[in-house]
Design a protein around this motif. Structure first.
Motif, PDB file in Angstrom:
ATOM      1  N   THR A  78       0.833  -1.205   0.000  1.00  0.00           N
ATOM      2  CA  THR A  78       0.000   0.000   0.000  1.00  0.00           C
ATOM      3  C   THR A  78       0.864   1.249   0.000  1.00  0.00           C
ATOM      4  OG1 THR A  78      -1.687  -1.218   1.241  1.00  0.00           O
ATOM      5  CG2 THR A  78      -1.888   1.168   1.173  1.00  0.00           C
ATOM      6  N   ASP A  79       1.929   1.214   0.801  1.00  0.00           N
ATOM      7  CA  ASP A  79       2.844   2.352   0.895  1.00  0.00           C
ATOM      8  C   ASP A  79       3.480   2.658  -0.451  1.00  0.00           C
ATOM      9  OD1 ASP A  79       4.677   4.282   1.718  1.00  0.00           O
ATOM     10  OD2 ASP A  79       6.131   2.794   2.398  1.00  0.00           O
ATOM     11  N   TYR A  80       3.926   1.620  -1.160  1.00  0.00           N
ATOM     12  CA  TYR A  80       4.607   1.848  -2.429  1.00  0.00           C
ATOM     13  C   TYR A  80       3.654   2.403  -3.486  1.00  0.00           C
ATOM     14  CZ  TYR A  80       8.466  -0.793  -0.411  1.00  0.00           C
ATOM     15  OH  TYR A  80       9.490  -1.215   0.386  1.00  0.00           O
ATOM     16  N   VAL A  81       2.428   1.894  -3.523  1.00  0.00           N
ATOM     17  CA  VAL A  81       1.451   2.433  -4.476  1.00  0.00           C
ATOM     18  C   VAL A  81       1.176   3.901  -4.177  1.00  0.00           C
ATOM     19  CG1 VAL A  81      -0.930   2.278  -5.281  1.00  0.00           C
ATOM     20  CG2 VAL A  81       0.397   0.189  -4.928  1.00  0.00           C
ATOM     21  N   LEU A  82       0.988   4.214  -2.892  1.00  0.00           N
ATOM     22  CA  LEU A  82       0.700   5.590  -2.509  1.00  0.00           C
ATOM     23  C   LEU A  82       1.932   6.482  -2.647  1.00  0.00           C
ATOM     24  CD1 LEU A  82      -1.625   4.944   0.547  1.00  0.00           C
ATOM     25  CD2 LEU A  82      -2.261   5.859  -1.682  1.00  0.00           C
ATOM     26  N   THR A  83       3.132   5.902  -2.505  1.00  0.00           N
ATOM     27  CA  THR A  83       4.350   6.685  -2.731  1.00  0.00           C
ATOM     28  C   THR A  83       4.369   7.227  -4.154  1.00  0.00           C
ATOM     29  OG1 THR A  83       5.676   5.521  -1.075  1.00  0.00           O
ATOM     30  CG2 THR A  83       6.861   6.558  -2.889  1.00  0.00           C
ATOM     31  N   VAL A  84       4.015   6.369  -5.107  1.00  0.00           N
ATOM     32  CA  VAL A  84       3.965   6.823  -6.500  1.00  0.00           C
ATOM     33  C   VAL A  84       2.896   7.899  -6.664  1.00  0.00           C
ATOM     34  CG1 VAL A  84       3.548   6.118  -8.880  1.00  0.00           C
ATOM     35  CG2 VAL A  84       4.815   4.607  -7.351  1.00  0.00           C
ATOM     36  N   ALA A  85       1.690   7.639  -6.142  1.00  0.00           N
ATOM     37  CA  ALA A  85       0.589   8.582  -6.319  1.00  0.00           C
ATOM     38  C   ALA A  85       0.851   9.909  -5.620  1.00  0.00           C
ATOM     39  CB  ALA A  85      -0.713   7.959  -5.806  1.00  0.00           C
ATOM     40  N   VAL A  86       1.294   9.851  -4.349  1.00  0.00           N
ATOM     41  CA  VAL A  86       1.503  11.081  -3.576  1.00  0.00           C
ATOM     42  C   VAL A  86       2.692  11.866  -4.110  1.00  0.00           C
ATOM     43  CG1 VAL A  86       2.110  11.986  -1.290  1.00  0.00           C
ATOM     44  CG2 VAL A  86       0.413  10.172  -1.499  1.00  0.00           C
ATOM     45  N   SER A  87       3.783  11.186  -4.428  1.00  0.00           N
ATOM     46  CA  SER A  87       4.966  11.890  -4.918  1.00  0.00           C
ATOM     47  C   SER A  87       4.676  12.591  -6.240  1.00  0.00           C
ATOM     48  CB  SER A  87       6.132  10.917  -5.080  1.00  0.00           C
ATOM     49  OG  SER A  87       6.521  10.375  -3.829  1.00  0.00           O
ATOM     50  N   ILE A  88       3.978  11.903  -7.128  1.00  0.00           N
ATOM     51  CA  ILE A  88       3.662  12.531  -8.411  1.00  0.00           C
ATOM     52  C   ILE A  88       2.657  13.662  -8.221  1.00  0.00           C
ATOM     53  CG2 ILE A  88       2.521  12.118 -10.629  1.00  0.00           C
ATOM     54  CD1 ILE A  88       3.918   9.444 -10.726  1.00  0.00           C
ATOM     55  N   ALA A  89       1.683  13.459  -7.331  1.00  0.00           N
ATOM     56  CA  ALA A  89       0.734  14.548  -7.055  1.00  0.00           C
ATOM     57  C   ALA A  89       1.455  15.775  -6.510  1.00  0.00           C
ATOM     58  CB  ALA A  89      -0.323  14.073  -6.067  1.00  0.00           C
ATOM     59  N   SER A  90       2.427  15.566  -5.608  1.00  0.00           N
ATOM     60  CA  SER A  90       3.181  16.689  -5.063  1.00  0.00           C
ATOM     61  C   SER A  90       4.087  17.306  -6.118  1.00  0.00           C
ATOM     62  CB  SER A  90       4.017  16.214  -3.865  1.00  0.00           C
ATOM     63  OG  SER A  90       3.184  15.688  -2.850  1.00  0.00           O
ATOM     64  N   GLY A  91       4.698  16.473  -6.956  1.00  0.00           N
ATOM     65  CA  GLY A  91       5.540  17.005  -8.017  1.00  0.00           C
ATOM     66  C   GLY A  91       4.755  17.828  -9.021  1.00  0.00           C
ATOM     67  N   VAL A  92       3.559  17.335  -9.388  1.00  0.00           N
ATOM     68  CA  VAL A  92       2.713  18.094 -10.307  1.00  0.00           C
ATOM     69  C   VAL A  92       2.242  19.387  -9.651  1.00  0.00           C
ATOM     70  CG1 VAL A  92       0.542  18.050 -11.588  1.00  0.00           C
ATOM     71  CG2 VAL A  92       2.002  16.033 -11.567  1.00  0.00           C
ATOM     72  N   ALA A  93       1.967  19.319  -8.335  1.00  0.00           N
ATOM     73  CA  ALA A  93       1.567  20.538  -7.622  1.00  0.00           C
ATOM     74  C   ALA A  93       2.681  21.579  -7.635  1.00  0.00           C
ATOM     75  CB  ALA A  93       1.186  20.199  -6.186  1.00  0.00           C
ATOM     76  N   ALA A  94       3.946  21.127  -7.516  1.00  0.00           N
ATOM     77  CA  ALA A  94       5.064  22.064  -7.596  1.00  0.00           C
ATOM     78  C   ALA A  94       5.134  22.714  -8.977  1.00  0.00           C
ATOM     79  CB  ALA A  94       6.375  21.340  -7.282  1.00  0.00           C
ATOM     80  N   ILE A  95       4.811  21.946 -10.009  1.00  0.00           N
ATOM     81  CA  ILE A  95       4.838  22.494 -11.365  1.00  0.00           C
ATOM     82  C   ILE A  95       3.696  23.486 -11.569  1.00  0.00           C
ATOM     83  CG2 ILE A  95       4.607  21.896 -13.808  1.00  0.00           C
ATOM     84  CD1 ILE A  95       5.944  19.214 -13.154  1.00  0.00           C
ATOM     85  N   THR A  96       2.487  23.100 -11.140  1.00  0.00           N
ATOM     86  CA  THR A  96       1.335  23.979 -11.354  1.00  0.00           C
ATOM     87  C   THR A  96       1.382  25.216 -10.460  1.00  0.00           C
ATOM     88  OG1 THR A  96       0.056  22.634  -9.779  1.00  0.00           O
ATOM     89  CG2 THR A  96      -0.155  22.104 -12.130  1.00  0.00           C
ATOM     90  N   SER A  97       2.117  25.162  -9.339  1.00  0.00           N
ATOM     91  CA  SER A  97       2.296  26.367  -8.534  1.00  0.00           C
ATOM     92  C   SER A  97       3.122  27.403  -9.283  1.00  0.00           C
ATOM     93  CB  SER A  97       2.974  26.017  -7.199  1.00  0.00           C
ATOM     94  OG  SER A  97       2.131  25.226  -6.396  1.00  0.00           O
ATOM     95  N   ALA A  98       4.128  26.920 -10.016  1.00  0.00           N
ATOM     96  CA  ALA A  98       4.945  27.839 -10.810  1.00  0.00           C
ATOM     97  C   ALA A  98       4.265  28.204 -12.124  1.00  0.00           C
ATOM     98  CB  ALA A  98       6.313  27.202 -11.088  1.00  0.00           C
ATOM     99  N   LEU A  99       3.453  27.287 -12.664  1.00  0.00           N
ATOM    100  CA  LEU A  99       2.742  27.528 -13.930  1.00  0.00           C
ATOM    101  C   LEU A  99       1.262  27.248 -13.706  1.00  0.00           C
ATOM    102  CD1 LEU A  99       5.269  25.684 -16.301  1.00  0.00           C
ATOM    103  CD2 LEU A  99       5.077  28.159 -15.934  1.00  0.00           C
ATOM    104  N   PRO A 100       0.530  28.180 -13.129  1.00  0.00           N
ATOM    105  CA  PRO A 100      -0.882  27.942 -12.791  1.00  0.00           C
ATOM    106  C   PRO A 100      -1.752  27.566 -13.983  1.00  0.00           C
ATOM    107  CG  PRO A 100      -0.060  29.946 -11.737  1.00  0.00           C
ATOM    108  CD  PRO A 100       0.983  29.517 -12.718  1.00  0.00           C
TER     109      PRO A 100
END
Length: 741
Positions: free
Chosen positions: A219-241
């Motif tokens: 469960t942790d590994y599946v959520l690691t992929v989902a959460v990390s990518i969600a946070s990474g995309v959030a970092a991108i969309t914060s700079a490029l709304p």
């Protein structure tokens, strides 16, 4: 005079290792194998008769051993010459698809994944501490990008009264980091060959706690992929709304890229892994240092937080939810203890040092971000991440801000990739123990656990899309699985030290007990406080995993009991004391040319024109394998048994089993240095046909047939794959001997 059983078992070697593909035989089965061999001897011709009848020399050479395979230049993947090859020849045994659609599919597959590495081997590498730190710590260190924000997102629901608890809650999380870090140092000392939560819990607490720990890890590994990518995309969309509406599409695209990259199976150099992590560390330390410098100019007076609507009152439940959300900053802290063998000697000492550096950096960055948030008055926002707000306040919108956002996005995406290393490995361990389909033990064309990589990607896409790629919605699912695995791992270590009682065992027991207690507190807190916020999904996932794993183990247990060797239950060949006919004389070149002109190659029309050789593929000596051998011997035609071993040790062990059985039929063992089994067997048959085109080769395959179709997935599809691969070869007949469970 018959040899004693002790003499006949002298070549069996030691017990199979944890990664062995050839299952071991118990003493009861070894006794049954001995009795079955004696029964064969009463109805079959002597081994010498079968060998004299063999029309071929079965020794076609061997692959070079793994120890002699050297990488060329800076590459890690090196070619392996095929059996009986000419100098410079390469092994190319990709299964030939039928039709233009199949050929187009292969071309697309090879363009995306590269050429199949069926002729390649991986040269292992050991990591230095300076390389291991970023490679194994990316998941843990990157969690400071969302852990503090997840904690504040709960506290801010109570307004300024809730934010007043920021320091106490953060202090408890830092204490938890120290306790769990120290406890994993003890785990490294106790398990110097790598002790993941599944292994530690299974060894010390039993199979059910081990499965629960594995469920938490998966469960942790599946959520690691989902959460990390969600946070990474959030970092991108914060700079490029402007990209915010495409969050789900971007995230799924990143998962597809990770899928293709990991299916290629080529691990990049350590410096490529290290660059994003070290860049993130530099970015965070620079942000903290310059932020504190600016606050020092204002006398460290905190700015008031922006007013926010109060939706909850401060209470124990709110604080517990904030604590469990912020504790997600500890995800990935166990990665170093799982990968101790990957370090350079002395492995355990270097691993402990690296773990200490990782925990120290994690605490420094987590505490520094919390302090900056307090001083600047930043609160979570749906439009911009907390890190982006801090970077804007400190550096404006210049290149430093862009660097911080780019480093954050890169390390978060890298953290998602670490799950692709561990998830397939844990799944292969579960398959080894019969808790998962054995297909997950098989390496793919590019020497990666391809089936596990595909499963992880599908699960991550499902979770990411279901929660619209929102980090805040995914966080409640995260803590349950992570801290379930932490709790069981540390509890297992408590039992380990209590049983061992070696030097300093009391101190080690105290550290692990503290880690187990605190992890249990977070697990229970997250399960209760966030149950209706999404934690119920993780709880159901763990329960469903446990149910499915136990059913799979039950089926494999039934199959093993049916397939196990027992006297008087094995099929014996018909009375073949006369043995097969002697080997025919080798045709001359003139005879072969005349025969080809007359008959057109494969146009044998009379029985006496067909010269047969039965090749029996034997993976293990069970009832299915014995039935295939009996069927081949009963035809009174020459028979050759072929076994593919992945190591010298397994080859020696199978040879010992064969000798104990009585060595009644000729046996050729091919050692595959890159853990493939189907392709070397296909190549052996192809090379045999190339050397002896006058023979009709009948390849006999034992095949398991299950009562229910859904259970067929749990068993090897080797027979079907061999049929597809051998179909293009002329004068090769494939016969399956079904064994019904």
């Amino acid at each position: 005079m018959v040899d004693s059983r002790e003499n006949r078992t002298a070549g069996l070697g030691g017990p199979p290792g944890p990664d062995a593909l050839l299952p071991g035989l118990s003493q009861e089965q070894l006794g049954a194998l001995d009795q079955i061999g004696r029964a064969w001897g009463r109805v079959s011709a002597t081994p010498e008769v079968w060998r004299r009848a063999l029309p071929v020399d079965p020794n076609l050479g061997r692959f070079p051993p793994s120890a002699k395979i050297q990488a060329a230049g800076s590459g890690r993947l090196v070619p392996v010459p095929p059996l009986g090859s000419r100098p410079g020849e390469r092994l190319d045994l990709a299964e030939s698809p039928q039709g233009w659609i199949g050929r187009a599919g292969v071309r697309v597959r090879r363009a995306a994944l590269g050429e199949a590495l069926k002729s390649s081997a991986v040269v292992t590498e050991r990591m230095r501490k300076i390389t291991a730190l970023p490679v194994l710590s990316a998941d843990a260190l990157s969690s400071v990008a969302y852990g503090p924000e997840a904690m504040l997102a709960v506290l801010v629901l109570a307004g300024s009264a809730g934010l007043a608890y920021t320091f106490p809650v953060a202090g408890a999380i830092v204490f938890l980091m120290v306790a769990v870090g120290l406890s994993y140092r003890q785990t490294i000392r106790a398990y110097p060959h790598g002790g993941g939560s599944y292994i530690v819990a299974s060894d010390n607490l039993g199979p059910i706690p081990g499965l629960l720990a594995a469920a938490g890890l998966m469960t942790d590994y599946v959520l690691t992929v989902a959460v990390s990518i969600a946070s990474g995309v959030a970092a991108i969309t914060s700079a490029l709304p402007s990209l915010a509406p495409d969050t789900v599409l971007i995230g799924v695209g990143v998962i597809v890229i990770l899928l293709v990259g990991n299916l290629r199976g080529i691990r990049q150099a350590g410096t490529l892994f290290a660059a994003p992590t070290y860049a993130f560390i530099v970015a965070m330390l620079a942000l903290i240092a310059f932020g504190l410098f600016d606050s020092a100019g204002q006398g460290f007076h905190p700015r008031p937080a922006s007013p926010s609507p109060v939706t909850e009152s401060v209470g124990l439940l709110l604080i517990m939810r904030a604590f469990s959300s912020g504790a997600t900053a500890m995800t990935g802290i166990e990665a170093i203890s799982n990968a101790v063998p990957a370090f350079r000697p002395v492995e355990w000492r270097n691993a402990r040092t690296t773990l200490s550096w990782m925990v120290g950096l994690l605490i420094a960055m987590f505490a520094g971000i919390i302090l900056l948030i307090h001083l600047t008055g930043v609160v979570p926002s749906t439009r911009e991440t907390v890190l982006s707000q801090l970077a804007h306040l400190t550096f404006g919108s210049g290149w430093v801000y862009v660097f911080i956002q780019a480093a954050s996005a890169a390390v978060l995406l890298l953290a998602a990739n670490t799950a692709y290393n561990d998830f397939p490995r844990v799944l292969s361990l579960l398959a080894r123990d019969d808790y998962a389909p054995r297909v997950f033990m098989r390496l793919g064309d590019r020497l990666a656990y391809s089936n596990g990589v595909v499963l992880l990607s599908l699960a991550a896409v499902l979770v990411f899309v279901a929660f619209s790629g929102q980090t805040g919605a995914l966080i409640p699912l995260y803590a349950v699985g992570v801290f379930l695995a932490f709790t069981l791992s540390q509890a297992g270590m408590v039992v380990h030290w209590w049983r061992l009682r070696d030097r300093h065992w009391r101190k080690s027991l105290v550290f692990n007990a503290a880690g187990a207690l605190l992890s249990a507190v977070v697990f229970i807190t997250a399960g209760i406080s966030k149950f209706f916020s999404g934690a119920w999904v993780a709880v159901i996932a763990v329960g469903l995993f446990l149910f499915v794993a136990m059913r799979i183990r039950r089926h494999y247990g039934m199959a093993d009991s049916v397939l196990r060797l027992l006297p008087h239950t094995v099929d014996l060949p018909a009375h073949t004391a006369a043995g097969p006919p002697p080997a025919p004389a080798q045709p001359t070149a003139e005879d072969e040319t005349h025969r080809t002109l007359d008959l057109g190659g494969e146009r044998e029309e009379l029985p006496q024109e067909i010269h047969r050789l039965s090749v029996v593929a034997v993976a293990t000596l069970d009832l299915a394998g014995m039935r295939a051998l009996a069927y081949a011997a009963s035809s009174q035609q020459p028979v050759l048994a072929v076994h593919i071993s992945v190591t010298e040790e397994e080859a020696q062990r199978f040879r010992g089993y064969w000798t104990l059985w009585g060595d009644h039929l000729p046996l050729e063992i091919v050692i595959s240095p890159y853990r493939a089994t189907v392709v070397p067997l296909v190549h052996y048959v192809e090379a045999l046909h190339r050397r002896h085109p006058e023979l009709t080769l009948t390849v006999i395959l034992p095949e398991i047939v299950t009562r229910r179709r859904r259970h067929q997935f749990l068993h090897s599809r080797t027979a079907a794959r061999l049929r597809r691969a051998l179909r293009p070869l002329p004068k090769v007949v494939v016969t399956s001997i079904p064994f019904h469970l």
